[in-house]
Design a protein around this motif. Sequence first.
Motif, PDB file in Angstrom:
ATOM      1  N   ILE A   1       0.839  -1.202   0.000  1.00 47.14           N
ATOM      2  CA  ILE A   1       0.000   0.000   0.000  1.00 47.14           C
ATOM      3  C   ILE A   1       0.873   1.249   0.000  1.00 47.14           C
ATOM      4  O   ILE A   1       0.597   2.208  -0.714  1.00 47.14           O
ATOM      5  N   ARG A   2       1.954   1.237   0.785  1.00 51.34           N
ATOM      6  CA  ARG A   2       2.865   2.396   0.802  1.00 51.34           C
ATOM      7  C   ARG A   2       3.450   2.621  -0.585  1.00 51.34           C
ATOM      8  O   ARG A   2       3.548   3.754  -1.053  1.00 51.34           O
TER       9      ARG A   2
ATOM     10  N   ALA B   1      -8.106  34.562 -12.561  1.00 50.95           N
ATOM     11  CA  ALA B   1      -8.860  33.343 -12.862  1.00 50.95           C
ATOM     12  C   ALA B   1      -8.122  32.134 -12.283  1.00 50.95           C
ATOM     13  O   ALA B   1      -6.894  32.135 -12.193  1.00 50.95           O
ATOM     14  N   PRO B   2      -8.852  31.108 -11.878  1.00 50.98           N
ATOM     15  CA  PRO B   2      -8.175  29.908 -11.372  1.00 50.98           C
ATOM     16  C   PRO B   2      -7.434  29.174 -12.488  1.00 50.98           C
ATOM     17  O   PRO B   2      -7.834  29.214 -13.649  1.00 50.98           O
ATOM     18  N   LEU B   3      -6.346  28.521 -12.097  1.00 55.86           N
ATOM     19  CA  LEU B   3      -5.589  27.664 -13.010  1.00 55.86           C
ATOM     20  C   LEU B   3      -5.534  26.276 -12.380  1.00 55.86           C
ATOM     21  O   LEU B   3      -4.530  25.883 -11.792  1.00 55.86           O
ATOM     22  N   PRO B   4      -6.631  25.523 -12.467  1.00 53.86           N
ATOM     23  CA  PRO B   4      -6.673  24.206 -11.823  1.00 53.86           C
ATOM     24  C   PRO B   4      -5.596  23.285 -12.401  1.00 53.86           C
ATOM     25  O   PRO B   4      -5.498  23.133 -13.616  1.00 53.86           O
ATOM     26  N   HIS B   5      -4.817  22.699 -11.527  1.00 50.85           N
ATOM     27  CA  HIS B   5      -3.773  21.771 -11.954  1.00 50.85           C
ATOM     28  C   HIS B   5      -3.634  20.615 -10.962  1.00 50.85           C
ATOM     29  O   HIS B   5      -3.451  19.490 -11.358  1.00 50.85           O
ATOM     30  N   LEU B   6      -3.761  20.891  -9.677  1.00 47.82           N
ATOM     31  CA  LEU B   6      -3.662  19.825  -8.675  1.00 47.82           C
ATOM     32  C   LEU B   6      -4.916  18.946  -8.670  1.00 47.82           C
ATOM     33  O   LEU B   6      -4.809  17.721  -8.673  1.00 47.82           O
ATOM     34  N   GLY B   7      -6.077  19.565  -8.661  1.00 50.98           N
ATOM     35  CA  GLY B   7      -7.331  18.810  -8.674  1.00 50.98           C
ATOM     36  C   GLY B   7      -7.460  17.914  -9.899  1.00 50.98           C
ATOM     37  O   GLY B   7      -7.726  16.711  -9.769  1.00 50.98           O
ATOM     38  N   PRO B   8      -7.244  18.466 -11.094  1.00 49.45           N
ATOM     39  CA  PRO B   8      -7.321  17.618 -12.282  1.00 49.45           C
ATOM     40  C   PRO B   8      -6.268  16.501 -12.294  1.00 49.45           C
ATOM     41  O   PRO B   8      -6.543  15.395 -12.765  1.00 49.45           O
ATOM     42  N   ALA B   9      -5.078  16.776 -11.770  1.00 54.83           N
ATOM     43  CA  ALA B   9      -4.037  15.742 -11.716  1.00 54.83           C
ATOM     44  C   ALA B   9      -4.460  14.613 -10.780  1.00 54.83           C
ATOM     45  O   ALA B   9      -4.246  13.431 -11.070  1.00 54.83           O
ATOM     46  N   LEU B  10      -5.069  14.973  -9.663  1.00 53.51           N
ATOM     47  CA  LEU B  10      -5.542  13.962  -8.717  1.00 53.51           C
ATOM     48  C   LEU B  10      -6.674  13.135  -9.330  1.00 53.51           C
ATOM     49  O   LEU B  10      -6.685  11.902  -9.214  1.00 53.51           O
ATOM     50  N   ASP B  11      -7.600  13.793  -9.994  1.00 56.99           N
ATOM     51  CA  ASP B  11      -8.699  13.082 -10.658  1.00 56.99           C
ATOM     52  C   ASP B  11      -8.172  12.109 -11.717  1.00 56.99           C
ATOM     53  O   ASP B  11      -8.667  10.987 -11.843  1.00 56.99           O
ATOM     54  N   ALA B  12      -7.167  12.543 -12.474  1.00 66.76           N
ATOM     55  CA  ALA B  12      -6.617  11.700 -13.537  1.00 66.76           C
ATOM     56  C   ALA B  12      -5.897  10.473 -12.970  1.00 66.76           C
ATOM     57  O   ALA B  12      -5.840   9.434 -13.631  1.00 66.76           O
ATOM     58  N   ALA B  13      -5.376  10.579 -11.751  1.00 70.21           N
ATOM     59  CA  ALA B  13      -4.624   9.473 -11.157  1.00 70.21           C
ATOM     60  C   ALA B  13      -5.510   8.436 -10.463  1.00 70.21           C
ATOM     61  O   ALA B  13      -5.032   7.357 -10.112  1.00 70.21           O
ATOM     62  N   GLU B  14      -6.779   8.732 -10.295  1.00 68.64           N
ATOM     63  CA  GLU B  14      -7.664   7.843  -9.536  1.00 68.64           C
ATOM     64  C   GLU B  14      -7.712   6.401 -10.070  1.00 68.64           C
ATOM     65  O   GLU B  14      -7.551   5.461  -9.284  1.00 68.64           O
ATOM     66  N   PRO B  15      -7.899   6.178 -11.359  1.00 71.70           N
ATOM     67  CA  PRO B  15      -7.949   4.778 -11.837  1.00 71.70           C
ATOM     68  C   PRO B  15      -6.653   4.015 -11.572  1.00 71.70           C
ATOM     69  O   PRO B  15      -6.687   2.851 -11.172  1.00 71.70           O
ATOM     70  N   ASP B  16      -5.513   4.670 -11.779  1.00 70.55           N
ATOM     71  CA  ASP B  16      -4.232   4.010 -11.522  1.00 70.55           C
ATOM     72  C   ASP B  16      -4.053   3.725 -10.037  1.00 70.55           C
ATOM     73  O   ASP B  16      -3.489   2.699  -9.660  1.00 70.55           O
ATOM     74  N   ALA B  17      -4.515   4.632  -9.175  1.00 74.72           N
ATOM     75  CA  ALA B  17      -4.410   4.430  -7.731  1.00 74.72           C
ATOM     76  C   ALA B  17      -5.240   3.223  -7.306  1.00 74.72           C
ATOM     77  O   ALA B  17      -4.779   2.383  -6.523  1.00 74.72           O
ATOM     78  N   GLU B  18      -6.441   3.120  -7.821  1.00 76.65           N
ATOM     79  CA  GLU B  18      -7.298   1.975  -7.499  1.00 76.65           C
ATOM     80  C   GLU B  18      -6.653   0.669  -7.959  1.00 76.65           C
ATOM     81  O   GLU B  18      -6.662  -0.325  -7.235  1.00 76.65           O
ATOM     82  N   ASN B  19      -6.075   0.693  -9.136  1.00 73.39           N
ATOM     83  CA  ASN B  19      -5.416  -0.499  -9.656  1.00 73.39           C
ATOM     84  C   ASN B  19      -4.205  -0.871  -8.798  1.00 73.39           C
ATOM     85  O   ASN B  19      -3.990  -2.045  -8.499  1.00 73.39           O
ATOM     86  N   SER B  20      -3.420   0.113  -8.389  1.00 72.97           N
ATOM     87  CA  SER B  20      -2.239  -0.147  -7.565  1.00 72.97           C
ATOM     88  C   SER B  20      -2.615  -0.750  -6.218  1.00 72.97           C
ATOM     89  O   SER B  20      -1.941  -1.657  -5.729  1.00 72.97           O
ATOM     90  N   VAL B  21      -3.688  -0.269  -5.624  1.00 77.58           N
ATOM     91  CA  VAL B  21      -4.145  -0.822  -4.347  1.00 77.58           C
ATOM     92  C   VAL B  21      -4.641  -2.253  -4.547  1.00 77.58           C
ATOM     93  O   VAL B  21      -4.367  -3.137  -3.728  1.00 77.58           O
ATOM     94  N   SER B  22      -5.324  -2.499  -5.641  1.00 76.81           N
ATOM     95  CA  SER B  22      -5.780  -3.857  -5.943  1.00 76.81           C
ATOM     96  C   SER B  22      -4.602  -4.821  -6.093  1.00 76.81           C
ATOM     97  O   SER B  22      -4.636  -5.951  -5.596  1.00 76.81           O
ATOM     98  N   VAL B  23      -3.559  -4.364  -6.765  1.00 81.01           N
ATOM     99  CA  VAL B  23      -2.362  -5.190  -6.934  1.00 81.01           C
ATOM    100  C   VAL B  23      -1.734  -5.468  -5.571  1.00 81.01           C
ATOM    101  O   VAL B  23      -1.327  -6.603  -5.282  1.00 81.01           O
ATOM    102  N   ALA B  24      -1.645  -4.454  -4.712  1.00 77.85           N
ATOM    103  CA  ALA B  24      -1.062  -4.637  -3.376  1.00 77.85           C
ATOM    104  C   ALA B  24      -1.867  -5.655  -2.565  1.00 77.85           C
ATOM    105  O   ALA B  24      -1.302  -6.507  -1.876  1.00 77.85           O
TER     106      ALA B  24
END
Length: 126
Positions: free
Chosen positions: A26-27, A96-119
Amino acid sequence: MSLIITGLREVVTALESSPALLRTGIRKAVTVTARAVRDDARSRIAGHRYLPRYPASITYDVKTTPTGVQAEIGPDKGRPQGALGNLIEYGSSHNAPLPHLGPALDAAEPDAENSVSVALREALLP
């Protein structure tokens, strides 16, 4: 109607017998995801005329606690232009806002779920 679940006892037993392996996996998953979010956020905000040093201020820290593993990702206020993080991400009445952290986190969600499943799989089937 009734529901019969078989094999759950074996899953719980396997997880209880290998907590160190699970924690390590998990780490690793959290670290890989945090690095990916950092790199994606940096690339999304790179090249902005007035923020040449801001992308390098985006860092991450991973900590293991008694309840799990957590990552903190974002601009380090001690680095050049790092204190501008909230203003850049969310904007102000004059900028005006320049969203970059939020969209990056959203884009990483599927890979994060997959990595936890592998662990989890590796902890169950070492």
